[in-house]
Design an enzyme around this catalytic site. Structure first.
Site, PDB file in Angstrom:
ATOM      1  N   ASP A 136       0.926  -1.261  -0.180  1.00 30.14           N
ATOM      2  CA  ASP A 136      -0.117  -0.062   0.257  1.00 30.14           C
ATOM      3  C   ASP A 136       0.790   1.362   0.067  1.00 30.14           C
ATOM      4  OD1 ASP A 136      -1.912  -1.785   0.223  1.00 30.14           O
ATOM      5  OD2 ASP A 136      -2.289  -1.385   2.484  1.00 30.14           O
ATOM      6  N   GLY A 150     -18.203  -9.348  17.659  1.00 32.49           N
ATOM      7  CA  GLY A 150     -17.659 -10.569  17.665  1.00 32.49           C
ATOM      8  C   GLY A 150     -17.837 -11.243  16.431  1.00 32.49           C
ATOM      9  N   ASP A 164      -8.690  -9.679   8.254  1.00 30.44           N
ATOM     10  CA  ASP A 164      -7.256 -10.679   7.990  1.00 30.44           C
ATOM     11  C   ASP A 164      -6.780 -11.063   9.494  1.00 30.44           C
ATOM     12  OD1 ASP A 164      -7.700 -10.082   5.361  1.00 30.44           O
ATOM     13  OD2 ASP A 164      -6.360  -8.404   5.379  1.00 30.44           O
ATOM     14  N   ARG A 186      -4.564  -0.820  17.280  1.00 30.93           N
ATOM     15  CA  ARG A 186      -3.126  -0.290  16.559  1.00 30.93           C
ATOM     16  C   ARG A 186      -3.290   0.162  15.076  1.00 30.93           C
ATOM     17  NH1 ARG A 186      -0.078  -5.624  18.542  1.00 30.93           N
ATOM     18  NH2 ARG A 186      -0.220  -5.217  20.864  1.00 30.93           N
TER      19      ARG A 186
HETATM   20  P1  ADP Z   1     -13.815  -7.003   8.410  1.00 30.08           P
HETATM   21  O1  ADP Z   1     -12.421  -6.155   8.969  1.00 30.08           O
HETATM   22  O2  ADP Z   1     -13.527  -8.004   7.370  1.00 30.08           O
HETATM   23  O3  ADP Z   1     -14.760  -5.937   7.757  1.00 30.08           O
HETATM   24  P2  ADP Z   1     -15.050  -7.114  11.171  1.00 30.08           P
HETATM   25  O4  ADP Z   1     -15.159  -5.718  10.988  1.00 30.08           O
HETATM   26  O5  ADP Z   1     -16.257  -7.899  11.166  1.00 30.08           O
HETATM   27  O6  ADP Z   1     -14.305  -7.744   9.530  1.00 30.08           O
HETATM   28  O7  ADP Z   1     -14.080  -7.428  12.173  1.00 30.08           O
HETATM   29  C1  ADP Z   1     -13.202  -8.893  12.207  1.00 30.08           C
HETATM   30  C2  ADP Z   1     -12.833  -9.180  13.711  1.00 30.08           C
HETATM   31  O8  ADP Z   1     -12.510  -8.095  14.189  1.00 30.08           O
HETATM   32  C3  ADP Z   1     -14.630  -8.941  14.437  1.00 30.08           C
HETATM   33  O9  ADP Z   1     -14.983 -10.246  14.275  1.00 30.08           O
HETATM   34  C4  ADP Z   1     -14.025  -8.970  15.865  1.00 30.08           C
HETATM   35  O10 ADP Z   1     -13.348 -10.003  16.356  1.00 30.08           O
HETATM   36  C5  ADP Z   1     -12.683  -7.912  15.753  1.00 30.08           C
HETATM   37  N1  ADP Z   1     -13.135  -6.445  15.849  1.00 30.08           N
HETATM   38  C6  ADP Z   1     -13.442  -5.624  14.793  1.00 30.08           C
HETATM   39  N2  ADP Z   1     -13.781  -4.351  15.001  1.00 30.08           N
HETATM   40  C7  ADP Z   1     -13.796  -4.442  16.501  1.00 30.08           C
HETATM   41  C8  ADP Z   1     -13.797  -3.512  17.681  1.00 30.08           C
HETATM   42  N3  ADP Z   1     -14.225  -2.300  17.335  1.00 30.08           N
HETATM   43  N4  ADP Z   1     -13.722  -4.011  18.763  1.00 30.08           N
HETATM   44  C9  ADP Z   1     -13.251  -5.277  19.126  1.00 30.08           C
HETATM   45  N5  ADP Z   1     -13.028  -6.284  18.075  1.00 30.08           N
HETATM   46  C10 ADP Z   1     -13.366  -5.907  16.853  1.00 30.08           C
END
Ligand code: ADP
Length: 336
Positions: A45, A257, A284, A317
């Site tokens: 990137d 979750g 990822d 992070r």
């Molecule tokens: P993507 O990044 O592929 O769109 P998600 O947004 O569903 O997928 O996030 C993937 C995973 O990352 C979630 O199932 C959860 O475990 C974790 N996650 C994402 N955002 C948060 C958050 N704000 N707080 C805690 N865990 C998070």
């Protein structure tokens, strides 16, 4: 090949801590040899922050420029290696300087890169990204060598996989290669995790070869052809995907979750509460960590808790690859 869920999933923290503590014992080293073979993309990137996104024909003078290693295949390989997995990557890089740097960085993460091919006369994949003050972005991707990942190269993974191993793949490389990898894994009776991103229509044959599918809500809706706006939508999408032959569906729900569905069991496994800073690459990290826990023969429900913890740390992070946590950090969050 469906993955069984253990009803009593509260033992996760204890079980993973035991795995962690015994990792150096000779007996554990023998049983810990399951490997995660990642078939997928690697991109770099190239990012410039600006006040407003440029319109066609417009030049906007921006702030700092930085590069970050990305691509779903490489991101998930790094996440799995940091989470304690023994990881091999099958991917394509160009013969340019980006390819040299990427290969060295992946090897430094402890990832086996023997099956990463350098494609003569081809550039490594890059994404040109402009991000404005509100976090809106505009992205142009040149897949470069990623588009040349061929079924013949991928089939070599059959030699790398044993029945205890896990194939982890996504949709940023040609679909015929993803399918070839899934067939080869099935031939070796290894489990297949498909993170179906970016979402697209998928053939039934591919879905029938998948042990665990890990879409986010939008991807689940797109692939299942069902709106996912509420819990009913989640159930409908999961049912549609299970009917098409997927062993288990794990739909990630951001901070909430993940929803886990097999033909016998349904469960929403809550995420960890953290202060989110940058959710890039959370999916990822989730899939990479899930692969590690499943390679360790941790039951699916517990594996999803491990993946939730890893992904939660990553959103505190910046970036994707740099944000992926190490195993000890994940275990610490689970134990806390
Ligand atoms: P993507 O990044 O592929 O769109 P998600 O947004 O569903 O997928 O996030 C993937 C995973 O990352 C979630 O199932 C959860 O475990 C974790 N996650 C994402 N955002 C948060 C958050 N704000 N707080 C805690 N865990 C998070």
């Amino acid at each position: 090949m469906p993955v069984r869920i253990l009803a009593d999933s509260d033992v996760l923290s204890r079980r993973l801590l035991v795995l962690h503590e015994t990792v150096t014992s000779p007996a554990r080293q023998v049983t810990r040899s399951a490997r995660i073979v990642v078939v997928g993309s690697s991109n770099t990137d190239m990012v410039v922050r600006v006040s407003t996104l440029p319109r066609p024909g417009e030049t906007v003078i921006g702030g700092d420029f930085f590069t970050a290693r990305g691509g779903k295949g490489a991101n998930q390989a790094v996440a799995a290696a940091r989470a304690g997995g023994s990881v091999a990557l099958i991917a394509c890089l160009g013969t340019d300087a980006i390819g040299d740097e990427t290969l060295a960085a992946l090897a430094a993460e402890g990832i086996a890169v023997d099956a990463v091919r350098r494609m003569a006369g081809t550039r490594s994949g890059v994404a040109l990204i402009v991000v404005d003050e509100r976090g809106e972005n505009s992205i142009a991707v040149a897949p470069g060598a990623n588009a040349l990942l061929a079924p013949e190269q991928v089939v070599s993974c059959a030699e790398l996989l044993s029945p205890r191993d896990v194939l982890l793949t996504q949709l940023e490389t040609p679909l015929e290669s993803v399918l070839a990898a899934a067939r080869a894994a099935n031939g070796a009776t290894a489990r297949v995790i498909l993170n179906p991103a970016p979402a697209r229509d998928l053939p039934d044959e591919l879905l029938s070869l998948v042990s665990v599918l890990t879409p986010n809500e939008a991807e689940a809706a797109r692939i299942a052809g069902v709106p996912v706006d509420d819990h009913h939508g989640l159930e409908d999408a999961a049912n549609a995907l299970l009917r098409r032959g997927v062993g288990a569906v794990v739909i990630t729900l951001g901070a909430a979750g993940a929803y886990v569905a097999t033909t016998e069991h349904r469960e929403t496994i809550p995420g960890y509460r953290v202060e989110a800073r940058d959710t890039t690459g959370a999916g990822d990290v989730f899939s990479g960590a899930l692969a590690v826990a499943l390679a360790d023969r941790v039951p699916l429900g517990e594996a999803v808790r491990f993946a939730n913890a890893a992904a939660a740390i990553s959103v505190t992070r910046d970036g994707a690859q740099p944000a992926a946590p190490r195993r000890a950090e994940i275990l610490q969050l689970i134990g806390s």
